[in-house]
Scaffold this motif. Structure first.
Motif, PDB file in Angstrom:
ATOM      1  N   TYR A  53      -3.156   5.741  -1.411  1.00 44.18           N
ATOM      2  CA  TYR A  53      -4.532   5.338  -1.091  1.00 44.18           C
ATOM      3  C   TYR A  53      -5.043   4.212  -1.980  1.00 44.18           C
ATOM      4  CZ  TYR A  53      -4.809   9.214   2.143  1.00 44.18           C
ATOM      5  OH  TYR A  53      -4.588  10.043   3.197  1.00 44.18           O
ATOM      6  N   SER A 252       3.368   3.034  17.296  1.00 41.74           N
ATOM      7  CA  SER A 252       3.027   2.695  15.918  1.00 41.74           C
ATOM      8  C   SER A 252       4.285   2.278  15.149  1.00 41.74           C
ATOM      9  CB  SER A 252       2.225   3.818  15.265  1.00 41.74           C
ATOM     10  OG  SER A 252       3.018   4.610  14.460  1.00 41.74           O
ATOM     11  N   PHE A 301      -2.450  -2.452   9.252  1.00 43.41           N
ATOM     12  CA  PHE A 301      -3.212  -1.235   8.954  1.00 43.41           C
ATOM     13  C   PHE A 301      -4.179  -0.902  10.080  1.00 43.41           C
ATOM     14  CE2 PHE A 301      -7.203   0.386   6.947  1.00 43.41           C
ATOM     15  CZ  PHE A 301      -6.753   1.675   6.722  1.00 43.41           C
ATOM     16  N   THR A 304      -2.183   0.205  13.313  1.00 49.04           N
ATOM     17  CA  THR A 304      -1.549   1.531  13.257  1.00 49.04           C
ATOM     18  C   THR A 304      -2.590   2.635  13.105  1.00 49.04           C
ATOM     19  OG1 THR A 304      -1.133   1.137  10.901  1.00 49.04           O
ATOM     20  CG2 THR A 304       0.699   0.804  12.400  1.00 49.04           C
ATOM     21  N   LEU A 305      -3.648   2.375  12.352  1.00 48.20           N
ATOM     22  CA  LEU A 305      -4.704   3.378  12.215  1.00 48.20           C
ATOM     23  C   LEU A 305      -5.387   3.604  13.562  1.00 48.20           C
ATOM     24  CD1 LEU A 305      -6.100   5.120   9.978  1.00 48.20           C
ATOM     25  CD2 LEU A 305      -7.937   3.440  10.070  1.00 48.20           C
ATOM     26  N   ALA A 308      -3.266   5.776  15.659  1.00 49.99           N
ATOM     27  CA  ALA A 308      -3.301   7.163  15.178  1.00 49.99           C
ATOM     28  C   ALA A 308      -4.601   7.850  15.571  1.00 49.99           C
ATOM     29  CB  ALA A 308      -3.113   7.191  13.663  1.00 49.99           C
ATOM     30  N   LEU A 309      -5.716   7.117  15.488  1.00 46.62           N
ATOM     31  CA  LEU A 309      -7.000   7.727  15.840  1.00 46.62           C
ATOM     32  C   LEU A 309      -7.070   8.045  17.327  1.00 46.62           C
ATOM     33  CD1 LEU A 309      -9.460   5.673  13.596  1.00 46.62           C
ATOM     34  CD2 LEU A 309      -8.640   8.011  13.267  1.00 46.62           C
TER      35      LEU A 309
ATOM     36  N   GLY B 115      -3.704  12.915   6.282  1.00 42.52           N
ATOM     37  CA  GLY B 115      -4.125  11.601   6.740  1.00 42.52           C
ATOM     38  C   GLY B 115      -3.128  10.514   6.350  1.00 42.52           C
ATOM     39  N   MET B 118      -0.856   8.594   8.815  1.00 38.66           N
ATOM     40  CA  MET B 118      -1.248   7.456   9.652  1.00 38.66           C
ATOM     41  C   MET B 118      -0.978   6.120   8.988  1.00 38.66           C
ATOM     42  SD  MET B 118      -4.948   8.679  10.888  1.00 38.66           S
ATOM     43  CE  MET B 118      -5.309  10.342  11.371  1.00 38.66           C
ATOM     44  N   LEU B 119      -0.609   6.124   7.714  1.00 40.59           N
ATOM     45  CA  LEU B 119      -0.565   4.859   6.993  1.00 40.59           C
ATOM     46  C   LEU B 119       0.853   4.313   6.917  1.00 40.59           C
ATOM     47  CD1 LEU B 119      -2.985   6.029   4.221  1.00 40.59           C
ATOM     48  CD2 LEU B 119      -3.513   4.787   6.312  1.00 40.59           C
TER      49      LEU B 119
END
Lengths: 322, 278
Positions: A53, A252, A301, A304-305, A308-309, B115, B118-119
Motif C-alpha cells: 500500500y 485484468s 492501477f 485493474t482496480l 476488480a470493482l 483488497g 486487486m492490486l
C-alpha cells in the motif's frame, strides 16, 4: 494428550453441527483480549502496508514529478506526465495491445476453455479424462519464460519449427519472420500466451463442472437431451460463477502482461509489441524517466482496480438475486 | 445407462477425439522439440530442426549447468522455499484471525488484507525499487523473499480463509471448553483440519515463485542472485547462438515444476475444488 483431544473433537463435530441452533456468542470479552486478537492479522497487515500500500501511494506522488535519476533532481510538475501520456502514440498502441490481448484471451481461455472442459469431463474413461487434463496443463507449469523462449525459437525464421512445418505442408509462402515484423509480432506473442494458459483455465472449469450434481446429467440423459443442449442448459448456467471470476481474472491479467513480451521481443520491432507493462519498464528502467513510468503505472492501477470493482459489484448483485 | 450409438453420434465422437488428440499434439510437440534440442549440436539444430539428435550426450546440460544454471537453480530453490513458508504462515495466521477470532473492526481488516488481491505488482514497481535501494536490499535474495511474500499474502489468505470459514464453529468452542488457548487451537486443531487447502496453496505458491519474472528481473542483476527465469534470458543473451545450451537450461528450469505437478496432481485438483470452486 492433544492428539486424542483433537480426534475426539473431530468425532464430536458432525453430531454437534446438526443439533439445533448455535449457542449465543459470549460478549464479555475484555478489551485487552480483543486487542490481543489483532496479533493474528498484524504480520499480514504490516507486510502489506509497507510493501504494497505504501508504494502504491508513493507511486501517485511520483507521477507528478519530473525526476532525473542521474542528477537526482525532482521537480513537481503536476499533471504534466499525464498530458504527455495522452499525447504519446506508443502509450495508445500499448493500451490497444493490452485490449487485443484481453479479447483473444477471453475467446480462448474463457469460452474455449469451458467448451474444452465440458468435452473432457464428458469422457467416461477416467484415465483419459485425467491424462488429457494433465497434458493440457503442462505448458502452464513450465513458466512463461520457458514458454516464451521456446516460442521465440519456434517463430525463428531459420531454425524455427513453424516456418519449416509450413514448408513441409506446402504452405511455404506463409513462412515469415513472425516476431521480426510489425504486422505479425503482437499476434504471435498472444498466440503463445494462449498455448501456455488455456490448460490452466480448462483445469479450473473442469473442477467447476465436477461440482455439478451428476443427477442433473443423468436426468437429462433419461430425457434424451443431446450433448449440445446439455451444455447450454446445465453446464453453462451452473459454472456461471467460475465464468464470471475467470472473465475478470483474464481481463485484468491482460492489462498486466509483461513477461512474455519482454522475453520474446522486449516491445519491438519498432515498439509494435509494447504493452503498458513493458512501456512502463522501458521508461522507468531504461530511460530512467521515473515520473513518466509512475504515470503509466497509475493508468494500469486505475484499469485493474476498475475491473476488480466491477467484479465485486457483480458478485454482490448476484447474491441478492439468489 | 444405455447409450445407443447412432451414425451421427459416431461421427461426433470421431470428431471429438480427433480434436482432443490434435490439441494434445499441439501441446506436446513443442515440448518434445525443446527436450530433443537440448541434446543436439548447434549444426544439427540449424541443419534440420525436426531430426532426432545423432548422439544423446549430456554435454549441453553440463555446459548450461556450469554457465550459471547451477547458481540460478540454487537461488530459485531458496527463494521458492523461504517465500512459500513465510507466505503460508503469515496467511494462515491472518486467515485464522479473520475467520475464527472476534477482532475489532474485522471487516476493515479483511478489506485491507484481501483488497491487496486487486492490486497489480507493476503499479508499485517504481517506488519499490527506490525503497529497496535505500534499504540496501536491492539485488539481494531478501528483496525477492519479501516481495513474493507480500504480493501473495492476499490471494493465499483468501483461499485459506474461505476454507476456515466453513469449518464448524463448535470446534473452537469445544477447544476453549477443554482449556486450549487460541494459539493451541490454531496449531493443533484448525491448521491440521485445513490440510487440503494448505497443500494446494503451497503448490500454487511454488508455481508462482518458481516462475515469477517481473520482480526477479527488476530487483536482481548478479548471476548469484538471479532466479531461473531471469537467468535463462541472460544465458541466452550471453551465449549468442549456442542455442542447444539454452534449450538444456530451459529443460532444467521446467522439469522440477512439471514433476511436482504430476506428483501432486490429485491434491492440486482437490484443493482447487475446495478453495477456488466456492
Amino acid at each position: 494428550m492433544l492428539l486424542t483431544q483433537q480426534s475426539e473433537l473431530l468425532d464430536r463435530v458432525p453430531a454437534v453441527q446438526t443439533a439445533g441452533p448455535r449457542p449465543p456468542r459470549r460478549s464479555s470479552r475484555s478489551t485487552a483480549r480483543r486487542l490481543l486478537a489483532l496479533g493474528w492479522i498484524l504480520p499480514a497487515v504490516v507486510v502489506l502496508a509497507v510493501f504494497v500500500y505504501l508504494p502504491l501511494a508513493q507511486n501517485l506522488g511520483f507521477s507528478t514529478l519530473e525526476w532525473d535519476i542521474y542528477s537526482g533532481s525532482q521537480e513537481f510538475i503536476g499533471a504534466e506526465n499525464y498530458q504527455r501520456l495522452v499525447a504519446d502514440p506508443i502509450f495508445w498502441s500499448s493500451l490497444w495491445n493490452n485490449v487485443l490481448y484481453a479479447v483473444v484471451s477471453l475467446a480462448f481461455q474463457v469460452f474455449g476453455a469451458i467448451v474444452l472442459a465440458a468435452i473432457i469431463e464428458s469422457i467416461r474413461q477416467d484415465r483419459w479424462r485425467r491424462g488429457l487434463r494433465a497434458i493440457y496443463f503442462v505448458p502452464s507449469a513450465i513458466s512463461l519464460t520457458v514458454a516464451g523462449l521456446l516460442f521465440y525459437f519456434i517463430y525463428e525464421p531459420n531454425l524455427g519449427m513453424l516456418n519449416h512445418a509450413l514448408e513441409a505442408v506446402g504452405l511455404g509462402a506463409w513462412a515469415q519472420p513472425w516476431l521480426g515484423q510489425e504486422s505479425t509480432a503482437m499476434i504471435s506473442i498472444i498466440a503463445m500466451s494462449q498455448w501456455q494458459g488455456f490448460g490452466y483455465s480448462t483445469l479450473l472449469f473442469a473442477v467447476a463442472i465436477q461440482r455439478i450434481p451428476s443427477e442433473l446429467y443423468e436426468a437429462a440423459a433419461i430425457d434424451g437431451i443431446g450433448a449440445v443442449r446439455r451444455f447450454f442448459t446445465i453446464t453453462l448456467p451452473l459454472v456461471r460463477e467460475m465464468t464470471g471470476l475467470m472473465i475478470i481474472v483474464t481481463i485484468s491479467g491482460a492489462f498486466q502482461v509483461f513477461n512474455e513480451v519482454m522475453v520474446m521481443t522486449s516491445g519491438g520491432p519498432n515498439n509494435s509489441t509494447q504493452v503498458l507493462g513493458t512501456w512502463l519498464y522501458r521508461n522507468g528502467f531504461v530511460r530512467n524517466d521515473f515520473g513518466y513510468a509512475a504515470a503509466i503505472a497509475t493508468v494500469i492501477f486505475v484499469i485493474t482496480l476498475g475491473i476488480a470493482l466491477v467484479q465485486l459489484w457483480i458478485n454482490r448483485r448476484r447474491r441478492v438475486e439468489w | 445407462m444405455v447409450t445407443r450409438l447412432t451414425f451421427a453420434g459416431v461421427i461426433a465422437r470421431v470428431f471429438m477425439w480427433t480434436f482432443l488428440l490434435c490439441l494434445a499434439v499441439v501441446v506436446v510437440y513443442p515440448l518434445t522439440w525443446m527436450v530433443l534440442n537440448g541434446f543436439k549440436t548447434n549444426a544439427e539444430l540449424f541443419g534440420n530442426p525436426f531430426a532426432l539428435p545423432l548422439q544423446w550426450g549430456w554435454e549441453n546440460y553440463s555446459a548450461a549447468w556450469n554457465r550459471g544454471v547451477s547458481n540460478y537453480l540454487t537461488t530459485s530453490i531458496l527463494v521458492t522455499v523461504t517465500s512459500t513458508i513465510a507466505t503460508v504462515f503469515i496467511s494462515a495466521w491472518a486467515a485464522y484471525g479473520l475467520a475464527r477470532v472476534e477482532i475489532p473492526f474485522s471487516r476493515t481488516w479483511a478489506t485491507v488484507i484481501l483488497g491487496g488481491l486487486m492490486l497489480a505488482p507493476t503499479v508499485a514497481l517504481v517506488p519499490l525499487v527506490k525503497m529497496f535501494q535505500s534499504m540496501g536490499l536491492y539485488n539481494t535474495f531478501w528483496a525477492l523473499l519479501i516481495l513474493y511474500t507480500a504480493f501473495r499474502i492476499p490471494f493465499t489468505t483468501f483461499l485459506i480463509r474461505a476454507y476456515m470459514i466453513d469449518l464448524p464453529r463448535e470446534v473452537d468452542e469445544a477447544a476453549e471448553v477443554d482449556g486450549a488457548s487460541r494459539w493451541t487451537a490454531f496449531w493443533r486443531i484448525i491448521l491440521p483440519m485445513c490440510r487440503p487447502i494448505i497443500i494446494s496453496v503451497i503448490i500454487l505458491h511454488i508455481l508462482f515463485a518458481w516462475n515469477e519474472y517481473l520482480f526477479a528481473m527488476v530487483f536482481t542483476s548478479g548471476t548469484d542472485v538471479q532466479t531461473l527465469p531471469v537467468g535463462l534470458t541472460s544465458l541466452m543473451s550471453r551465449h549468442g547462438t549456442d542455442y542447444p545450451v539454452v534449450f538444456a537450461g530451459m529443460v532444467i528450469a521446467a522439469l522440477p515444476v512439471v514433476v511436482l505437478f504430476f506428483a501432486c496432481q490429485r491434491y492440486f485438483v482437490k484443493g482447487l475444488a475446495d478453495g477456488i470452486g466456492k
